[in-house]
Design a protein around this motif. Structure first.
Motif, short mmCIF file in Angstrom:
data_model
loop_
_atom_site.label_atom_id
_atom_site.label_comp_id
_atom_site.label_asym_id
_atom_site.label_seq_id
_atom_site.Cartn_x
_atom_site.Cartn_y
_atom_site.Cartn_z
N PHE A 165 -11.39 19.35 29.20
CA PHE A 165 -12.15 19.64 27.98
C PHE A 165 -11.44 18.95 26.83
O PHE A 165 -10.26 18.59 26.92
N THR A 166 -12.17 18.76 25.75
CA THR A 166 -11.59 18.14 24.55
C THR A 166 -11.32 19.21 23.51
O THR A 166 -12.21 20.01 23.19
N LEU A 167 -10.10 19.23 23.01
CA LEU A 167 -9.69 20.17 21.97
C LEU A 167 -9.61 19.45 20.64
O LEU A 167 -8.84 18.50 20.49
N GLY A 168 -10.41 19.87 19.69
CA GLY A 168 -10.39 19.26 18.37
C GLY A 168 -9.59 20.09 17.38
O GLY A 168 -9.72 21.31 17.35
N ALA A 169 -8.76 19.43 16.60
CA ALA A 169 -7.94 20.13 15.60
C ALA A 169 -7.36 19.11 14.63
O ALA A 169 -7.38 17.90 14.88
N ARG A 170 -6.84 19.63 13.52
CA ARG A 170 -6.19 18.76 12.54
C ARG A 170 -5.09 17.96 13.25
O ARG A 170 -4.46 18.46 14.19
N ASN A 191 -5.09 20.35 30.99
CA ASN A 191 -6.36 19.66 31.16
C ASN A 191 -7.05 19.35 29.85
O ASN A 191 -8.19 18.90 29.82
N ALA A 192 -6.35 19.59 28.74
CA ALA A 192 -6.95 19.36 27.42
C ALA A 192 -6.70 17.94 26.93
O ALA A 192 -5.58 17.43 26.99
N GLU A 193 -7.76 17.30 26.48
CA GLU A 193 -7.64 16.02 25.80
C GLU A 193 -7.74 16.30 24.30
O GLU A 193 -8.65 17.00 23.87
N PHE A 194 -6.81 15.75 23.54
CA PHE A 194 -6.76 16.07 22.10
C PHE A 194 -7.59 15.09 21.30
O PHE A 194 -7.52 13.87 21.50
N ALA A 195 -8.38 15.63 20.36
CA ALA A 195 -9.17 14.80 19.45
C ALA A 195 -8.85 15.21 18.01
O ALA A 195 -9.11 16.36 17.64
N PRO A 196 -8.26 14.33 17.22
CA PRO A 196 -7.98 14.68 15.82
C PRO A 196 -9.28 14.94 15.06
O PRO A 196 -10.21 14.13 15.10
N VAL A 197 -9.33 16.08 14.39
CA VAL A 197 -10.50 16.46 13.60
C VAL A 197 -10.00 16.98 12.26
O VAL A 197 -9.14 17.86 12.22
N GLU A 198 -10.51 16.44 11.19
CA GLU A 198 -10.06 16.86 9.87
C GLU A 198 -10.39 18.34 9.64
O GLU A 198 -11.42 18.84 10.10
N LEU A 199 -9.50 19.03 8.93
CA LEU A 199 -9.71 20.43 8.63
C LEU A 199 -11.03 20.61 7.89
O LEU A 199 -11.31 19.92 6.92
N TYR A 203 -16.27 22.79 13.27
CA TYR A 203 -17.53 23.30 13.81
C TYR A 203 -18.55 22.18 13.98
O TYR A 203 -19.39 22.23 14.89
N THR A 204 -18.47 21.15 13.16
CA THR A 204 -19.31 19.97 13.35
C THR A 204 -18.95 19.30 14.67
O THR A 204 -19.84 18.84 15.41
N GLY A 209 -20.65 17.81 20.01
CA GLY A 209 -20.07 17.54 21.32
C GLY A 209 -18.80 16.71 21.30
O GLY A 209 -18.28 16.35 22.36
N THR A 210 -18.29 16.40 20.11
CA THR A 210 -17.02 15.67 20.03
C THR A 210 -15.90 16.46 20.68
O THR A 210 -14.97 15.90 21.26
N ALA A 211 -15.99 17.79 20.59
CA ALA A 211 -15.00 18.69 21.19
C ALA A 211 -15.72 19.88 21.80
O ALA A 211 -16.78 20.29 21.31
#
Length: 309
Positions: A165-170, A191-199, A203-204, A209-211
């Motif tokens: 799964f993809t985990l989105g976070a700052r 099993n987590a793939e990290f995706a940088p997501v601005e604070l 929820y977007t 589906g980005t995360a």
């Protein structure tokens, strides 16, 4: 005529004693002495401003003149301002007191343990804490409700059962112990793939589906609609983050500690997670924190003076 002049003079003196309660919100209509004037500080984000307004207005109703300084800075700046005497008290989160101000570990501590350790730390700084709120605002892992139901997710550890799964976070979350590093060690989320997501965009990322999971906060206004689910953190990786007012010990004596804390503690006792999510949502949608706080206090009967025991 003499009696009339004396009455007019008395009214003029009374009006002259009225205090200005805040930088940006106006003051109490009650006459105030210097001993009942306090200065409170908050951080800049909406929830902290709401909390400051709740305390300001309730205290004003009970005879205090409150100078509310919103957006003073992060926890370190507020703590320093209290030590310097620039403010008399501030909005604090118990876990942040321990981790940021005191430099202690918060993982695994429940709300009562966190509160006790923060209270002990501040006692050594000649500072006092109010009772804590029922609600917490801390890091959490969120998914959409649909995704959680599809994969039978209730706790963070359940994510380890997914193929990936993809985990989105700052961006900085990836290397934090109170972040992906800790999630991997505590819950086995290799099993987590990290995706940088601005604070603010978490929820977007879930919606598009980005995360599939994101770092969220437990009183985020987006949680009001029921479209997202917070996964439980049974190991308390993210610790506990209840809200308290921190007040200088000498300042508390000056304002009548029993009466002052009675007001603050009574307000705090009404602040459930549901109530804070709702108020945060209202402010995020454009209503002023002053009005939102006033309406909440009215709804729980705290727009009137609190009687002592």
């Amino acid at each position: 005529m003499r009696r009339l002049l004396l009455a007019v003079a008395a009214l003029a003196l009374l009006a002259g004693g009225c205090g200005d309660a805040g930088d940006d919100t106006g003051g109490s209509s009650q006459p105030q002495g210097a001993s009942l004037r306090v200065t409170l500080g908050t951080q800049e984000f909406p929830e902290a401003r709401i909390l400051g307004e709740l305390w300001r207005q309730a205290l004003a109703t009970n005879g205090y003149a409150v100078d509310l300084r919103k957006g003073v800075g992060p926890a370190e700046d507020l703590d320093q301002a209290l030590q310097d005497g620039t403010i008399d008290g501030y909005v604090a989160y118990t876990g942040t007191v321990l981790s940021v101000v005191a430099g202690q570990d918060v993982t695994g501590l429940d709300p009562e343990e966190t509160y006790a350790q923060a209270k002990e730390f501040y006692a050594g700084q000649d500072m006092v804490m109010s009772d804590m709120t029922p609600f917490q605002n801390k890091d959490a892992i969120a998914t959409t409700t649909a995704y959680a139901e599809e994969h039978d997710l209730t706790e963070i550890g359940d994510l380890a059962g997914l193929d990936s799964f993809t985990l989105g976070a700052r961006p900085e979350f990836e290397d934090l112990q109170l972040g992906l590093t800790g999630l991997q060690e505590t819950y086995g989320l290799d099993n987590a793939e990290f995706a940088p997501v601005e604070l603010g965009e978490q929820y977007t990322a879930l919606d598009d589906g980005t995360a599939q999971a994101v770092d969220a906060f437990t009183t985020d206004p987006q949680l009001e609609g029921g479209g997202y689910r917070l996964l439980e953190d049974p190991e308390l990786l993210f610790g506990s983050q209840n809200v308290v007012m921190v007040v200088g010990k000498d300042d508390l004596k000056r304002v009548d500690a029993t009466a002052f804390l009675r007001v603050v503690d009574t307000v705090n006792s009404e602040l459930t997670e549901e109530a804070m999510v709702r108020m945060n949502a209202e402010v995020t949608e454009g209503r002023s924190d002053e009005v939102v706080a006033r309406e909440f206090l009215r709804s729980v009967g705290l727009d009137r003076p609190i009687r002592g025991d």
